[in-house]
Design a protein around this motif. Structure first.
Motif, PDB file in Angstrom:
ATOM      1  N   ALA A 116       0.931  -1.221  -0.176  1.00 52.59           N
ATOM      2  CA  ALA A 116      -0.097  -0.017  -0.106  1.00 52.59           C
ATOM      3  C   ALA A 116       0.946   1.225   0.013  1.00 52.59           C
ATOM      4  N   GLN A 117       0.611   2.233  -0.719  1.00 52.64           N
ATOM      5  CA  GLN A 117       1.468   3.467  -1.046  1.00 52.64           C
ATOM      6  C   GLN A 117       1.018   4.469  -0.312  1.00 52.64           C
ATOM      7  N   TYR A 118      -0.271   4.443   0.033  1.00 52.34           N
ATOM      8  CA  TYR A 118      -1.117   5.771   0.408  1.00 52.34           C
ATOM      9  C   TYR A 118      -1.833   5.521   1.807  1.00 52.34           C
ATOM     10  N   LEU A 119      -1.994   6.487   2.586  1.00 54.98           N
ATOM     11  CA  LEU A 119      -3.142   6.604   3.529  1.00 54.98           C
ATOM     12  C   LEU A 119      -3.982   7.489   2.858  1.00 54.98           C
ATOM     13  N   TYR A 120      -5.512   7.149   2.991  1.00 51.57           N
ATOM     14  CA  TYR A 120      -6.369   8.057   2.060  1.00 51.57           C
ATOM     15  C   TYR A 120      -7.240   8.798   3.327  1.00 51.57           C
ATOM     16  N   PHE A 121      -7.666  10.166   3.103  1.00 52.33           N
ATOM     17  CA  PHE A 121      -8.601  10.748   4.096  1.00 52.33           C
ATOM     18  C   PHE A 121     -10.048  10.753   3.026  1.00 52.33           C
ATOM     19  N   ILE A 122     -11.109  10.351   3.339  1.00 52.31           N
ATOM     20  CA  ILE A 122     -12.270  10.475   2.511  1.00 52.31           C
ATOM     21  C   ILE A 122     -12.971  11.667   2.636  1.00 52.31           C
ATOM     22  N   ASN A 123     -13.087  12.620   1.659  1.00 54.90           N
ATOM     23  CA  ASN A 123     -13.765  13.917   1.725  1.00 54.90           C
ATOM     24  C   ASN A 123     -15.176  13.672   1.367  1.00 54.90           C
ATOM     25  N   SER A 124     -15.247  12.639   0.193  1.00 49.66           N
ATOM     26  CA  SER A 124     -16.746  12.479  -0.134  1.00 49.66           C
ATOM     27  C   SER A 124     -16.605  11.303  -0.872  1.00 49.66           C
ATOM     28  N   GLY A 125     -17.697  10.398  -0.884  1.00 45.12           N
ATOM     29  CA  GLY A 125     -17.696   8.955  -1.466  1.00 45.12           C
ATOM     30  C   GLY A 125     -17.473   7.896  -0.361  1.00 45.12           C
ATOM     31  N   PHE A 126     -17.607   6.628  -1.043  1.00 48.72           N
ATOM     32  CA  PHE A 126     -17.714   5.526  -0.150  1.00 48.72           C
ATOM     33  C   PHE A 126     -16.459   4.584  -0.651  1.00 48.72           C
ATOM     34  N   ILE A 127     -15.721   3.916   0.124  1.00 53.98           N
ATOM     35  CA  ILE A 127     -14.598   3.199   0.020  1.00 53.98           C
ATOM     36  C   ILE A 127     -14.761   1.859   0.746  1.00 53.98           C
ATOM     37  N   ARG A 128     -14.204   0.706   0.035  1.00 46.83           N
ATOM     38  CA  ARG A 128     -14.314  -0.543   0.943  1.00 46.83           C
ATOM     39  C   ARG A 128     -12.930  -1.283   0.881  1.00 46.83           C
ATOM     40  N   VAL A 129     -12.657  -2.063   1.679  1.00 50.49           N
ATOM     41  CA  VAL A 129     -11.703  -2.776   1.696  1.00 50.49           C
ATOM     42  C   VAL A 129     -12.189  -4.384   1.820  1.00 50.49           C
ATOM     43  N   PHE A 130     -11.637  -4.989   0.734  1.00 53.00           N
ATOM     44  CA  PHE A 130     -12.017  -6.556   0.505  1.00 53.00           C
ATOM     45  C   PHE A 130     -10.804  -7.391   0.637  1.00 53.00           C
ATOM     46  N   TYR A 131     -11.114  -8.616   0.632  1.00 51.85           N
ATOM     47  CA  TYR A 131     -10.304  -9.695   0.123  1.00 51.85           C
ATOM     48  C   TYR A 131     -11.155 -10.756  -0.759  1.00 51.85           C
ATOM     49  N   GLU A 132     -10.099 -11.355  -1.448  1.00 48.46           N
ATOM     50  CA  GLU A 132     -10.748 -12.572  -1.980  1.00 48.46           C
ATOM     51  C   GLU A 132     -10.635 -13.868  -1.556  1.00 48.46           C
ATOM     52  N   GLN A 133     -11.543 -14.659  -1.460  1.00 44.26           N
ATOM     53  CA  GLN A 133     -11.509 -15.975  -0.893  1.00 44.26           C
ATOM     54  C   GLN A 133     -12.393 -16.909  -1.699  1.00 44.26           C
TER      55      GLN A 133
END
Length: 191
Positions: free
Chosen positions: A46-63
């Protein structure tokens, strides 16, 4: 302007002087992402830490070919593949935009510069880290102690905007149930 939400969050916890505010505005880069755009991709670091101003973000993994959503974040909040970002190890998860997003992003090196330049930055970071730990601990307890309907109702109570912006299959994955079960719960709640 683009840094207002971040500066407001900081000001709720610590006081920065004008020079510190300028550094935050310099090091946190504003970026626009499209819906479904990948911010961080496993197995890259991971290259960045993000601060969310607007919108929706998810973290997921594949199994087994299925995407398992572990986090859904909305503004204002920080998000990344945290273990990868902190340790510099390959990420085991993906960070992706659910909607169009406006974020501020910062590299680990620039984050270290903020820490070395702004005495109160470490205090603010510690508070955010503690808040994140508390959230994750409560989420674990909820997954163990609450049934599916209770988890869904709690999510709607605490983050009602999620229902309007996040697809139900992401929500069902996030609260640990099958999409069909979530549909039944929603029908029962409505009737």
């Amino acid at each position: 302007m683009v840094h207002d939400k971040l500066l407001l969050l900081i000001s709720k916890h610590v006081v920065f002087d004008a020079a510190a505010i300028d550094l935050v505005q310099t090091y946190f880069e504003p970026v626009h992402y499209k819906k479904n755009e990948i911010l961080e991709q496993a197995p890259a670091v991971a290259q960045y830490l993000y601060f969310i101003n607007s919108g929706f973000i998810r973290v997921f993994y594949e199994q087994d070919g299925e995407e398992i959503t572990t986090h859904i974040n909305c503004p204002p909040g920080f998000i990344t593949s945290f273990t990868s970002f902190i340790s510099g190890s390959p990420a085991s998860d993906v960070v992706s935009c659910i909607t169009e997003c406006e974020v501020l992003r910062i590299t680990k090196d620039k984050l270290a510069l903020l820490s070395g330049s702004i005495p109160k930055w470490d205090e603010f970071s510690r508070m955010m880290y503690e808040k994140s730990l508390n959230y994750n601990e409560q989420r674990t307890k909820d997954m163990l102690a609450l049934n599916a309907e209770q988890r869904y109702r709690k999510l709607l109570h605490e983050y009602p905007e999620i229902l309007h912006h996040v697809p139900l299959h992401y929500i069902s994955s996030y609260i640990g149930i099958a999409p069909q079960s979530l549909s039944r719960i929603r029908r029962a709640i409505i009737s």
